[in-house]
Design an enzyme around this catalytic site. Structure first.
Site, mmCIF file in Angstrom:
data_model
loop_
_atom_site.group_PDB
_atom_site.id
_atom_site.type_symbol
_atom_site.label_atom_id
_atom_site.label_comp_id
_atom_site.label_asym_id
_atom_site.label_seq_id
_atom_site.Cartn_x
_atom_site.Cartn_y
_atom_site.Cartn_z
ATOM 1 N N CYS A 252 -4.185 0.484 -2.445
ATOM 2 C CA CYS A 252 -4.044 -0.770 -1.697
ATOM 3 C C CYS A 252 -2.947 -1.658 -2.284
ATOM 4 O O CYS A 252 -2.616 -1.578 -3.481
ATOM 5 C CB CYS A 252 -5.357 -1.540 -1.716
ATOM 6 S SG CYS A 252 -6.619 -0.830 -0.651
ATOM 7 N N CYS B 221 -10.831 -3.564 -4.205
ATOM 8 C CA CYS B 221 -9.832 -4.602 -4.517
ATOM 9 C C CYS B 221 -10.509 -5.916 -4.889
ATOM 10 O O CYS B 221 -10.013 -6.668 -5.732
ATOM 11 C CB CYS B 221 -8.877 -4.799 -3.349
ATOM 12 S SG CYS B 221 -7.691 -3.441 -3.212
ATOM 13 N N CYS C 208 -10.573 -4.664 0.549
ATOM 14 C CA CYS C 208 -11.671 -3.695 0.425
ATOM 15 C C CYS C 208 -12.513 -4.029 -0.806
ATOM 16 O O CYS C 208 -12.128 -4.849 -1.652
ATOM 17 C CB CYS C 208 -11.114 -2.277 0.336
ATOM 18 S SG CYS C 208 -10.401 -1.859 -1.269
ATOM 19 N N GLU D 116 -3.098 -4.831 -2.895
ATOM 20 C CA GLU D 116 -3.611 -5.719 -3.943
ATOM 21 C C GLU D 116 -3.638 -5.007 -5.290
ATOM 22 O O GLU D 116 -3.280 -5.575 -6.328
ATOM 23 C CB GLU D 116 -5.036 -6.187 -3.596
ATOM 24 C CG GLU D 116 -5.136 -6.997 -2.322
ATOM 25 C CD GLU D 116 -5.406 -6.142 -1.087
ATOM 26 O OE1 GLU D 116 -4.884 -5.010 -1.006
ATOM 27 O OE2 GLU D 116 -6.138 -6.619 -0.214
ATOM 28 N N ASN E 118 0.839 -1.201 0.000
ATOM 29 C CA ASN E 118 0.000 0.000 0.000
ATOM 30 C C ASN E 118 0.875 1.252 0.000
ATOM 31 O O ASN E 118 1.947 1.285 0.625
ATOM 32 C CB ASN E 118 -1.011 -0.006 1.164
ATOM 33 C CG ASN E 118 -0.400 -0.236 2.520
ATOM 34 O OD1 ASN E 118 0.598 -0.922 2.666
ATOM 35 N ND2 ASN E 118 -1.017 0.341 3.538
ATOM 36 N N GLU F 117 0.304 5.348 0.513
ATOM 37 C CA GLU F 117 -0.634 6.410 0.894
ATOM 38 C C GLU F 117 -0.093 7.775 0.470
ATOM 39 O O GLU F 117 1.076 7.907 0.079
ATOM 40 C CB GLU F 117 -0.857 6.356 2.414
ATOM 41 C CG GLU F 117 -1.419 5.008 2.852
ATOM 42 C CD GLU F 117 -1.586 4.874 4.367
ATOM 43 O OE1 GLU F 117 -1.054 5.724 5.113
ATOM 44 O OE2 GLU F 117 -2.233 3.908 4.782
HETATM 45 N N1 THU Z 1 -5.187 -1.711 2.710
HETATM 46 C C1 THU Z 1 -4.644 -2.527 1.758
HETATM 47 O O1 THU Z 1 -3.601 -2.193 1.173
HETATM 48 N N2 THU Z 1 -5.273 -3.691 1.494
HETATM 49 C C2 THU Z 1 -6.354 -4.175 2.153
HETATM 50 O O2 THU Z 1 -6.821 -5.268 1.854
HETATM 51 C C3 THU Z 1 -6.948 -3.387 3.231
HETATM 52 C C4 THU Z 1 -6.420 -2.006 3.393
HETATM 53 C C5 THU Z 1 -4.479 -0.470 3.052
HETATM 54 C C6 THU Z 1 -5.036 0.800 2.472
HETATM 55 C C7 THU Z 1 -4.538 1.841 3.457
HETATM 56 O O3 THU Z 1 -3.220 2.218 3.098
HETATM 57 C C8 THU Z 1 -4.481 1.081 4.768
HETATM 58 O O4 THU Z 1 -4.481 -0.290 4.445
HETATM 59 C C9 THU Z 1 -5.633 1.381 5.723
HETATM 60 O O5 THU Z 1 -6.851 1.266 5.091
#
Ligand code: THU
Length: 130
Positions: A50, A86, A83, A52, A39, A41
């Protein structure tokens, strides 16, 4: 290298200063190549991209469009479910029976499939006849 180890390794590269929640994801393509994502941000959109989505983007950028196995790992008490966005992305590039392992850094694993993660998925067949 097992998918688990690759996912744990790429998770270390996650950029998550807003959530402090690092996620690693890997997809194995139909050709057998493993693509990694973490991930990423940013201050304007703290949820970022994300892990994925990153792994899928790497696969598509390399010229492949079918994934056959998925592994996701995070440092959560329970394996974290992907999420909604994804799930749709996984369903775009993987068949319903594709195995998905959701894991914690402590070693807990939940084995599921793309079809179980997104039952009743909207697909191209729903636009037929329109
Ligand atoms: N996140 C993912 O990368 N994958 C998931 O399956 C759930 C959430 C990340 C997105 C964000 O950077 C952090 O987790 C919190 O939501």
């Amino acid at each position: 290298m097992p998918l688990k180890d690759t996912a744990l390794s790429v998770r270390e590269n996650a950029y998550a200063p807003y959530s402090n929640f690092k996620v690693g994801a890997v997809v194995r393509s139909a050709s057998g190549v493993v693509y990694s994502g973490c991930n990423v941000e940013n201050v304007a959109y703290p949820e970022g991209t994300c892990a994925e989505a990153g792994a899928i983007a790497a696969m598509v950028a390399a010229g492949e469009q079918e994934l056959v196995e998925v592994y996701v790992v995070a440092s959560s008490p329970e394996p974290v479910p992907p999420c909604g966005g994804c799930r749709q992305k996984l369903a775009e590039f993987g068949k319903a029976d594709v195995p998905v392992t959701l894991a914690t850094t402590d070693g807990a694993e939940l084995k599921t499939t793309i079809g179980q993660l997104l039952p009743g998925a909207f697909d191209a067949s729903h636009m037929e006849g329109s």
